[in-house]
Design a protein around this motif. Sequence first.
Motif, PDB file in Angstrom:
ATOM      1  N   GLU A  61      47.387  32.292 -30.259  1.00 54.88           N
ATOM      2  CA  GLU A  61      48.319  32.364 -29.137  1.00 54.88           C
ATOM      3  C   GLU A  61      47.860  33.416 -28.128  1.00 54.88           C
ATOM      4  OE1 GLU A  61      51.856  31.333 -26.964  1.00 54.88           O
ATOM      5  OE2 GLU A  61      50.466  30.348 -28.336  1.00 54.88           O
ATOM      6  N   ARG A  64      45.269  31.761 -26.054  1.00 44.34           N
ATOM      7  CA  ARG A  64      45.871  30.848 -25.076  1.00 44.34           C
ATOM      8  C   ARG A  64      46.418  31.619 -23.877  1.00 44.34           C
ATOM      9  NH1 ARG A  64      50.348  29.384 -22.963  1.00 44.34           N
ATOM     10  NH2 ARG A  64      51.546  30.911 -24.168  1.00 44.34           N
ATOM     11  N   GLN A 293      40.324  22.132 -24.026  1.00 44.69           N
ATOM     12  CA  GLN A 293      41.338  23.107 -24.399  1.00 44.69           C
ATOM     13  C   GLN A 293      41.848  23.849 -23.155  1.00 44.69           C
ATOM     14  OE1 GLN A 293      39.813  26.084 -27.076  1.00 44.69           O
ATOM     15  NE2 GLN A 293      41.790  27.106 -27.336  1.00 44.69           N
ATOM     16  N   ILE A 297      45.764  23.763 -21.436  1.00 47.75           N
ATOM     17  CA  ILE A 297      46.544  24.956 -21.077  1.00 47.75           C
ATOM     18  C   ILE A 297      46.944  24.896 -19.611  1.00 47.75           C
ATOM     19  CG2 ILE A 297      46.416  27.467 -20.809  1.00 47.75           C
ATOM     20  CD1 ILE A 297      44.592  27.466 -23.318  1.00 47.75           C
TER      21      ILE A 297
END
Length: 487
Positions: A61, A64, A293, A297
């Motif tokens: 996390e 991210r 990825q 996001i």
Amino acid sequence: MNSEIVQTKWETVIGLEVHVQLSTKSKIFSSASTDFGAEPNTQACIIDLGLPGVLPTLNKEALRMAIAFGLATHSNIALVTQFARKNYFYPDLPKSYQISQLDKPIVYGGYIDILVNDVKKKIGITRAHLEEDAGKSIHDRYFDASAIDLNRAGTALLEVVSEPDLRSANEAVAYLQSINTLIRYLSISDGNMAEGSMRCDANVSIRPMGSKEFGIRTEVKNVNSFKFVEKAINFEVERQISILESGGSVEQETRLYDSVKNETRPMRSKEDAIDYRYFPDPDLPPFIIHKEQIEQIRDTMPELPEQKLVKFEKMGLSKQDSYQIAQDRNLAEYFEKVVEIGRDTKLAFSWVAVELLGWLNKNNSSIETSAIVPEHIGALVLRITEGTISGKIAKTIFSILSEDTTKNVDEIIEEKGLKQMSDSAEVENIVVDVIKNNSKQLEDYKTAEENKKPRIFGFFVGQVMKATQGKANPSQVNKILRKYLDI
């Protein structure tokens, strides 16, 4: 210090290192909790303490959140990123090294816009890298000893390093506020500087105006409020100018800001990267980030402050008003709902920015916890624009809502009989009676000089509004009064 000398002879050069504590539920390399306010040393596990044989595991996390910040600041996202050990000895660093990033930061080469005196300026972001936080030294708990709280050790940090593009304390504060706004929009940190969620190191130097060479810089560490950042930088600029103008030389060092004395004082000589003996962390392999990825996001990100600014200006707000609303995501979204219901952008701004925020400040509340919701303000704006109620009546309804939000605007209008008079003939009869009962003021108006007439005219408006208990439409009252007074 003469400010004119600062402006004409010397140029200030500032770069900020902003440490953002990410809002992950667990720490960056362990599963220990990050809840704020726990008893000292109750949230530091064996990984945070660096006990023999333990291995760190990266919190995905945190990864991210760093990528989201990079995308929001027009930065490059590294497809291969790596962690390193930054070695130094300090009581609040139990492992005697900090896991950070050096050669391969996750974010690099971006920028963020700031607004100072209505002028936009682009501030470069050199890099933003992930690292773990250290513990906290406490010097005021015991008379003859310092204490260490390791609850914060291992908390996920994103360190944002700016280019030396800032030229004043005002610009530095604007940049810091822009970072604060952005991280709250992205929900990656609450940005609470009082609780240490965001901290700032300011690198400050001065040089002769027009020079291309940088001066010797000092680093002012861990400044924890916008006001203190401004004060610390201004003090340091004046201190350095004083040294140079008296024939001395500025030393490269780390300094602390004392907010009580409003001064900076030496902490230690300023280290360079070589002093930390960085090397790749053998327990953490390089991390591969895939373009898919990154795009996933990007797809989950909210509308950002700069997008809100453009939208609000297109809706008819001034640049300054747009900036005021866009600085807080919750406020911006609240405002958009009010406009959607009320259908009048400028009136919606007035009610949100003046009436609502004034009431919230008075009651020490916030937009997130406000009992008066967008539907209330939107309905008020709509009823004003439709002519159902006047602005004065709307304020009465707002006052009622502030005490009881169980009823909606239309229910209050109906129950209290607050609907504005729409029968022009009825209003005209009242205007005629008011003029008839105030013959002296009528004569004064007829004979008054032009510059004195507005005051007398206002008297008549007030009398009509009083006679109608504020229910007459003010523009309608003005129009009818003109008809009878200006003949």
